[in-house]
Each structure stands twice: as structure tokens, then as C-alpha cells.
Design a protein around this motif. Structure first.
Motif, PDB file in Angstrom:
ATOM      1  N   LEU B  22       0.827  -1.214   0.000  1.00 46.28           N
ATOM      2  CA  LEU B  22       0.000   0.000   0.000  1.00 46.28           C
ATOM      3  C   LEU B  22       0.861   1.264   0.000  1.00 46.28           C
ATOM      4  CD1 LEU B  22      -2.940  -0.698   2.493  1.00 46.28           C
ATOM      5  CD2 LEU B  22      -3.132  -0.214   0.046  1.00 46.28           C
ATOM      6  N   LEU B  23       1.929   1.247   0.814  1.00 50.73           N
ATOM      7  CA  LEU B  23       2.816   2.412   0.875  1.00 50.73           C
ATOM      8  C   LEU B  23       3.460   2.673  -0.487  1.00 50.73           C
ATOM      9  CD1 LEU B  23       4.577   1.780   4.328  1.00 50.73           C
ATOM     10  CD2 LEU B  23       3.018   3.671   3.787  1.00 50.73           C
ATOM     11  N   SER B  24       3.841   1.590  -1.183  1.00 49.98           N
ATOM     12  CA  SER B  24       4.483   1.736  -2.493  1.00 49.98           C
ATOM     13  C   SER B  24       3.492   2.293  -3.515  1.00 49.98           C
ATOM     14  CB  SER B  24       5.033   0.391  -2.970  1.00 49.98           C
ATOM     15  OG  SER B  24       5.984  -0.090  -2.040  1.00 49.98           O
ATOM     16  N   ARG B  25       2.242   1.805  -3.471  1.00 50.49           N
ATOM     17  CA  ARG B  25       1.216   2.339  -4.386  1.00 50.49           C
ATOM     18  C   ARG B  25       0.944   3.801  -4.065  1.00 50.49           C
ATOM     19  NH1 ARG B  25      -3.366  -1.850  -3.387  1.00 50.49           N
ATOM     20  NH2 ARG B  25      -4.664  -0.192  -4.239  1.00 50.49           N
ATOM     21  N   ARG B  26       0.913   4.116  -2.771  1.00 48.01           N
ATOM     22  CA  ARG B  26       0.727   5.511  -2.357  1.00 48.01           C
ATOM     23  C   ARG B  26       1.880   6.388  -2.849  1.00 48.01           C
ATOM     24  NH1 ARG B  26       1.533   9.352   1.049  1.00 48.01           N
ATOM     25  NH2 ARG B  26      -0.166  10.477   2.057  1.00 48.01           N
ATOM     26  N   GLY B  27       3.114   5.843  -2.771  1.00 49.02           N
ATOM     27  CA  GLY B  27       4.290   6.575  -3.251  1.00 49.02           C
ATOM     28  C   GLY B  27       4.191   6.887  -4.734  1.00 49.02           C
ATOM     29  N   GLU B  28       3.686   5.915  -5.521  1.00 43.49           N
ATOM     30  CA  GLU B  28       3.529   6.138  -6.967  1.00 43.49           C
ATOM     31  C   GLU B  28       2.499   7.230  -7.245  1.00 43.49           C
ATOM     32  OE1 GLU B  28       5.493   4.998  -9.085  1.00 43.49           O
ATOM     33  OE2 GLU B  28       6.301   3.099  -8.375  1.00 43.49           O
ATOM     34  N   LEU B  29       1.400   7.213  -6.485  1.00 42.94           N
ATOM     35  CA  LEU B  29       0.355   8.228  -6.658  1.00 42.94           C
ATOM     36  C   LEU B  29       0.880   9.619  -6.327  1.00 42.94           C
ATOM     37  CD1 LEU B  29      -2.782   6.487  -5.087  1.00 42.94           C
ATOM     38  CD2 LEU B  29      -2.520   7.167  -7.481  1.00 42.94           C
ATOM     39  N   VAL B  30       1.637   9.707  -5.226  1.00 46.65           N
ATOM     40  CA  VAL B  30       2.170  10.999  -4.808  1.00 46.65           C
ATOM     41  C   VAL B  30       3.201  11.500  -5.832  1.00 46.65           C
ATOM     42  CG1 VAL B  30       3.533  12.171  -3.016  1.00 46.65           C
ATOM     43  CG2 VAL B  30       1.661  10.657  -2.362  1.00 46.65           C
TER      44      VAL B  30
END
Lengths: 96, 96
Positions: B22-30
Motif C-alpha cells: 500500500l505504501l508503495s502504491r501511495r508513493g507512486e500516486l504521490v
């Protein structure tokens, strides 16, 4: 572009709620581990070796975009919050 | 009890990997949000109002076991790592 930005932010907010859900479940598990340790007479919740083991597994699985150092920093804050949770419970128990 | 402890730790390790995902997907979005802002000429990635909005939503949804303060501390570390990611990318762009 504004619509696109709002859409991306909405996705971030959704992920935040999923993170909250996972963190809360993780908190319950760690509390359960604390109770198990307590019932065996232990009061030392901080376990640097166990934390290092967790970090190693997470770093091995990390495919970016975060660096291993950034991932470690986030997980260390999660460990710290979990430890605070345990110590508050233990303190409460001692005061009763 | 040892088997029970190992089982709980295994569950924590599984949640850690889901958190990483989830953190990695969030990082991509940001990162995508950062590119969008950059393309509009902006270079200011830190947005305290947007961070406060995210924290408010997360605190409203929080049902424990963590206190709102603990949840805020974990999310602030996530915001910080995301900002570092953005600033490193921007720095790299400026150096090219």
C-alpha cells in the motif's frame, strides 16, 4: 488538470483508510503478543532483534519507489507507536 | 505458547508486506501528483493544508487501538518520506 489532481488525491485518501485499517489490525496483533509475553512474566516489550527481522523481510520485498532507508524510517515509526501502545497498557495494569 | 507467539508474528509479517504494498502504491500516486504539479510550473511540494485534510479523514475513521496522536505520528512519517521522494526527484531533474 484540476480534475486529475482531485482524482489522484481521492485515491490517496482511499489508500490512507486502507493503511489505517491494516495498522489497526497490526496494533491488535501486537497487543495480543504483549499479553502473551506478560502472561509468561515478561515485561520487556522492546525487542530489537525481532524489529530487525521484520525490517529485513520488508526491505527484501521492497521494489520501490521508496528507498530501503525511507521504508525503514516509516516502519520504525510504526514499531514505536506499537511499543507506546504496549507500554501504556502495561503502565495502566501496574496502576490498577 | 511459543507456537502461538510464532503464529502471531507470522501474521504481523504478512501485514507488514501488505503495508509495504500500500505504501508503495501511495508513493507512486504521490509521485504522479508531483509530476502534475511540476508540469504546471509548481515546485512547492509541501502542502500543510492538504496534509491536515488527510489527517482529519484518517482520525475520523480511527476506531483504535491506536490513539489519534499515534496515528498522526505514523502518517506524518509517511508524508515525510513521500516529500523526500518528491524532492529527490525534483533535485535530480534540476541536476540534469
Amino acid at each position: 488538470h484540476l480534475g486529475q489532481l482531485d482524482d489522484l488525491r481521492e485515491q490517496v485518501d482511499q489508500i490512507n483508510l486502507q493503511l489505517l485499517d491494516l495498522l489497526s489490525r497490526r496494533g491488535e496483533l501486537v497487543a495480543e503478543i504483549g499479553r502473551l509475553k506478560s502472561s509468561e512474566g515478561g515485561t520487556k516489550f522492546y525487542d530489537p532483534k525481532r524489529e530487525e527481522d521484520q525490517l529485513r523481510l520488508v526491505r527484501q520485498a521492497n521494489r520501490g519507489p521508496f528507498t530501503d532507508a525511507a521504508i525503514s524510517a516509516m516502519f520504525k515509526e510504526i514499531f514505536k507507536a506499537s511499543l507506546d501502545l504496549e507500554e501504556t497498557r502495561e503502565q495502566r495494569k501496574l496502576l490498577v
